[in-house]
Write a protein that holds these residues in place. Structure first.
Motif, PDB file in Angstrom:
ATOM      1  N   TYR A 158     -20.349  -8.262   1.615  1.00 36.93           N
ATOM      2  CA  TYR A 158     -20.377  -9.692   2.013  1.00 36.93           C
ATOM      3  C   TYR A 158     -20.116  -9.891   3.507  1.00 36.93           C
ATOM      4  N   GLU A 159     -20.260  -8.816   4.251  1.00 38.42           N
ATOM      5  CA  GLU A 159     -19.909  -8.805   5.672  1.00 38.42           C
ATOM      6  C   GLU A 159     -20.507  -9.964   6.474  1.00 38.42           C
ATOM      7  N   ARG A 160     -21.727 -10.352   6.189  1.00 40.94           N
ATOM      8  CA  ARG A 160     -22.379 -11.392   6.996  1.00 40.94           C
ATOM      9  C   ARG A 160     -22.070 -12.793   6.497  1.00 40.94           C
ATOM     10  N   LEU A 161     -21.484 -12.889   5.296  1.00 39.48           N
ATOM     11  CA  LEU A 161     -21.188 -14.213   4.742  1.00 39.48           C
ATOM     12  C   LEU A 161     -19.717 -14.515   5.012  1.00 39.48           C
ATOM     13  N   ILE A 162     -19.448 -14.993   6.220  1.00 46.25           N
ATOM     14  CA  ILE A 162     -18.078 -15.231   6.656  1.00 46.25           C
ATOM     15  C   ILE A 162     -18.061 -16.544   7.446  1.00 46.25           C
ATOM     16  N   TYR A 163     -16.990 -17.335   7.246  1.00 54.05           N
ATOM     17  CA  TYR A 163     -17.020 -18.738   7.717  1.00 54.05           C
ATOM     18  C   TYR A 163     -15.871 -19.060   8.658  1.00 54.05           C
ATOM     19  N   ASP A 164     -15.834 -20.315   9.056  1.00 52.27           N
ATOM     20  CA  ASP A 164     -14.767 -20.841   9.914  1.00 52.27           C
ATOM     21  C   ASP A 164     -14.692 -20.104  11.252  1.00 52.27           C
ATOM     22  N   LEU A 211       0.847  -1.203   0.000  1.00 54.46           N
ATOM     23  CA  LEU A 211       0.000   0.000   0.000  1.00 54.46           C
ATOM     24  C   LEU A 211       0.879   1.249   0.000  1.00 54.46           C
ATOM     25  N   GLU A 212       1.866   1.268   0.873  1.00 55.77           N
ATOM     26  CA  GLU A 212       2.758   2.430   0.975  1.00 55.77           C
ATOM     27  C   GLU A 212       3.348   2.762  -0.393  1.00 55.77           C
ATOM     28  N   LYS A 213       3.783   1.712  -1.102  1.00 54.65           N
ATOM     29  CA  LYS A 213       4.409   1.917  -2.416  1.00 54.65           C
ATOM     30  C   LYS A 213       3.440   2.473  -3.452  1.00 54.65           C
ATOM     31  N   ALA A 214       2.160   2.106  -3.324  1.00 57.17           N
ATOM     32  CA  ALA A 214       1.175   2.509  -4.341  1.00 57.17           C
ATOM     33  C   ALA A 214       0.674   3.935  -4.146  1.00 57.17           C
ATOM     34  N   ILE A 215       0.898   4.496  -2.954  1.00 62.42           N
ATOM     35  CA  ILE A 215       0.371   5.834  -2.655  1.00 62.42           C
ATOM     36  C   ILE A 215       1.229   6.913  -3.330  1.00 62.42           C
ATOM     37  N   THR A 216       0.549   7.858  -3.965  1.00 63.75           N
ATOM     38  CA  THR A 216       1.239   9.010  -4.576  1.00 63.75           C
ATOM     39  C   THR A 216       0.488  10.268  -4.135  1.00 63.75           C
ATOM     40  N   PRO A 217       1.011  11.435  -4.447  1.00 63.54           N
ATOM     41  CA  PRO A 217       0.275  12.661  -4.088  1.00 63.54           C
ATOM     42  C   PRO A 217      -1.105  12.734  -4.761  1.00 63.54           C
ATOM     43  N   ARG A 218      -1.291  11.910  -5.803  1.00 59.56           N
ATOM     44  CA  ARG A 218      -2.596  11.940  -6.493  1.00 59.56           C
ATOM     45  C   ARG A 218      -3.613  10.961  -5.921  1.00 59.56           C
ATOM     46  N   THR A 219      -3.191  10.147  -4.968  1.00 60.59           N
ATOM     47  CA  THR A 219      -4.107   9.124  -4.438  1.00 60.59           C
ATOM     48  C   THR A 219      -5.317   9.794  -3.790  1.00 60.59           C
ATOM     49  N   LYS A 220      -6.481   9.442  -4.305  1.00 59.72           N
ATOM     50  CA  LYS A 220      -7.708  10.055  -3.777  1.00 59.72           C
ATOM     51  C   LYS A 220      -8.478   9.069  -2.912  1.00 59.72           C
ATOM     52  N   ALA A 221      -8.310   7.776  -3.219  1.00 55.88           N
ATOM     53  CA  ALA A 221      -9.077   6.783  -2.458  1.00 55.88           C
ATOM     54  C   ALA A 221      -8.431   5.406  -2.555  1.00 55.88           C
ATOM     55  N   LEU A 222      -8.791   4.586  -1.582  1.00 53.15           N
ATOM     56  CA  LEU A 222      -8.404   3.170  -1.564  1.00 53.15           C
ATOM     57  C   LEU A 222      -9.693   2.380  -1.404  1.00 53.15           C
ATOM     58  N   ILE A 223      -9.855   1.346  -2.219  1.00 51.75           N
ATOM     59  CA  ILE A 223     -11.049   0.510  -2.067  1.00 51.75           C
ATOM     60  C   ILE A 223     -10.663  -0.776  -1.347  1.00 51.75           C
ATOM     61  N   LEU A 224     -11.360  -1.070  -0.262  1.00 55.86           N
ATOM     62  CA  LEU A 224     -11.162  -2.336   0.449  1.00 55.86           C
ATOM     63  C   LEU A 224     -12.455  -3.134   0.358  1.00 55.86           C
ATOM     64  N   ASN A 225     -12.326  -4.418   0.069  1.00 55.59           N
ATOM     65  CA  ASN A 225     -13.519  -5.259  -0.049  1.00 55.59           C
ATOM     66  C   ASN A 225     -13.251  -6.576   0.681  1.00 55.59           C
ATOM     67  N   SER A 226     -13.848  -6.698   1.853  1.00 55.72           N
ATOM     68  CA  SER A 226     -13.632  -7.887   2.675  1.00 55.72           C
ATOM     69  C   SER A 226     -14.943  -8.272   3.346  1.00 55.72           C
ATOM     70  N   PRO A 227     -15.364  -9.540   3.248  1.00 54.32           N
ATOM     71  CA  PRO A 227     -14.908 -10.579   2.339  1.00 54.32           C
ATOM     72  C   PRO A 227     -14.962 -10.108   0.880  1.00 54.32           C
ATOM     73  N   CYS A 228     -14.082 -10.709   0.103  1.00 46.90           N
ATOM     74  CA  CYS A 228     -13.806 -10.186  -1.231  1.00 46.90           C
ATOM     75  C   CYS A 228     -14.485 -10.971  -2.353  1.00 46.90           C
ATOM     76  N   ASN A 229     -15.007 -10.238  -3.286  1.00 46.30           N
ATOM     77  CA  ASN A 229     -15.402 -10.775  -4.584  1.00 46.30           C
ATOM     78  C   ASN A 229     -14.277 -10.362  -5.550  1.00 46.30           C
ATOM     79  N   PRO A 230     -13.549 -11.250  -6.160  1.00 45.30           N
ATOM     80  CA  PRO A 230     -13.865 -12.642  -6.451  1.00 45.30           C
ATOM     81  C   PRO A 230     -13.160 -13.699  -5.589  1.00 45.30           C
ATOM     82  N   THR A 231     -12.230 -13.318  -4.700  1.00 40.66           N
ATOM     83  CA  THR A 231     -11.375 -14.357  -4.119  1.00 40.66           C
ATOM     84  C   THR A 231     -11.984 -15.070  -2.921  1.00 40.66           C
ATOM     85  N   GLY A 232     -12.910 -14.405  -2.218  1.00 44.65           N
ATOM     86  CA  GLY A 232     -13.472 -14.989  -1.003  1.00 44.65           C
ATOM     87  C   GLY A 232     -12.561 -14.817   0.196  1.00 44.65           C
TER      88      GLY A 232
END
Ligand SMILES: Cc1ncc(COP(=O)(O)O)c(C=O)c1O
Length: 398
Positions: free
Chosen positions: A205-211, A156-177
């Motif tokens: 997918y917050e409520r669809l979480i296992y194990d 993440l640190e490496k990907a950030i530049t002065p132009r970074t406006k947003a980061l998208i986080l998706n957990s649980p994730c589509n498509p990987t699960g």
């Protein structure tokens, strides 16, 4: 006709396209096993359907406030407090026609020419195209099995530049699960705190979480980020309500106000009847969600086991959503019985559809060509049938 250039900058949703192709084959009488679906195979629970019917009879059939009815906003506020310990006020909530529309409103209200949005790959298909439509540039952070498809703070640190406006986080994730632990979110949050950009937390997918894992979003773990995080959620996946089209955002007032303003010139309010059903979904009995989770977890365990038993295939044990994301890249370079060389995930998906009547979504659609996405939101019987067919199709390659 000369259409606007923006139309050519984006792709039609590839996941919807595969699903449509599989449905068309089925309509022709072909016995297709469709692993393409992005929606639960359960019905909307009866008490929620009832609330929708009552809303019609009670006359909730008129224009409503653009950003959502107060009773739905209050149900969302109560849910955020109950499930996540987070406090929001009505002016920090906006309701739109699905989480997809909510994300669209965010990108339209936030992103412009020159802005960069960091998107972990593999990603849900709409993130990059929505950023592009708003004039921004997606910046991908590639992940693979070595980090269980999760970004690291260093990446993440490496990907950030002065132009970074947003980061998208998706957990649980589509498509990987995959799903992030609290410790992993804390580490990402510490990096975010040193910079100044919005975090878009797609919790659909917050409520669809296992194990036995417990969901947390980044605001719960790093509360200092609340003023610059927008949480996106909706009723589609949790309550099997994909067709009702209700999604929502909880976030900073100025962003929410801007999103509502954009929406006032597009769809106006999300459907009044669906909003009433969503109130019942959020406030009513939650047992159907738990039942659905138990069933999904069983299927997840079976499908992962079957995939890993196939020659050359590896599949990590997804912990959430209803997708698995196996690595099929060892079939690339092989030939089908008809002599066609398989070079990538698109070739493999086409082979499976044509020769084995199995539909899955090629990984290239999610920015990861070694893989394919299979949804297990289909019956166990069909999963078994589909696994048998994929296994046979792989064994038939030369
Ligand atoms: C990660 C993710 N976010 C958002 C959505 C959109 O959901 P909806 O618009 O049905 O609320 C989906 C649906 O596939 C999804 O997978």
């Amino acid at each position: 006709m000369k259409l606007a250039d923006r139309v050519n900058k984006i792709q039609p949703s590839p996941t919807l396209a595969i699903d449509a192709k599989a449905k068309a084959l089925k309509a022709q009488g072909v016995d297709v096993v469709g692993f393409g679906a992005g929606e639960p195979d359960f019905d909307t629970p009866a008490h929620i359907r009832e609330a929708g019917k009552k809303a019609i009879d009670a006359g909730f059939t008129r224009y409503m406030p653009v950003g959502g009815a107060d009773d739905l906003k209050d149900a969302i506020i109560a849910k955020m407090k109950r499930d996540h310990g987070l406090e929001y006020t009505r002016d920090e909530i906006s309701v739109a026609c699905g989480a997809k529309h909510t994300l669209y409103n965010i990108s339209q209200a936030l992103i412009q020419e020159g802005d960069e949005v960091i998107i972990p790959a593999p990603y849900w298909v709409s993130y990059p195209d929505q950023v592009v439509l708003a004039g921004g540039t997606p910046v991908f952070i590639d992940t693979d099995e070595s980090t269980v498809f999760k970004i690291t703070p260093e990446q993440l640190e490496k990907a950030i530049t002065p132009r970074t406006k947003a980061l998208i986080l998706n957990s649980p994730c589509n498509p990987t699960g995959t799903s992030y632990s609290e410790a992993e979110l804390r580490a990402i949050g510490q990096v975010a705190l040193k910079h100044d950009f919005l975090i878009i937390s797609d919790d659909i997918y917050e409520r669809l979480i296992y194990d036995g894992l417990k969901f947390a979003n980044i605001v719960q773990v790093v509360p200092e980020l609340k003023s610059r995080t927008v949480v996106v959620n909706g009723v589609s996946k949790t309550y099997a309500m994909t067709g009702w089209r209700i999604g929502y955002a909880c976030g900073p007032k100025d962003l929410i106000g801007a999103m509502t303003k954009m929406q006032s010139q597009s769809t106006s309010n999300a459907t009044s009847i669906a909003q009433k059903a969503a109130v019942e979904a959020l406030n009513g009995p939650q047992e159907p969600v738990a039942d659905m989770c138990v069933e999904f977890e069983k299927r997840r365990t079976y499908i992962v086991e079957r995939l890993n038993a196939m020659p050359g295939v590896s599949c990590f044990t997804a912990t959430g959503a209803f997708y698995v994301f196996p690595n099929f890249s060892t079939v690339y370079g092989k030939k089908t019985p008809a002599g066609k060389l398989l070079e990538n995930s698109g070739d493999f998906a086409a082979y499976l559809l044509e020769d084995a009547n199995v539909a899955l979504v090629p990984g290239v659609a999610f920015g990861a060509d070694k893989y394919a996405r299979l949804s297990y939101a289909i019956s166990m019987e069909n999963i078994k049938k589909g696994m048998d067919r994929i296994e046979a199709a792989i064994r038939n390659l030369v």
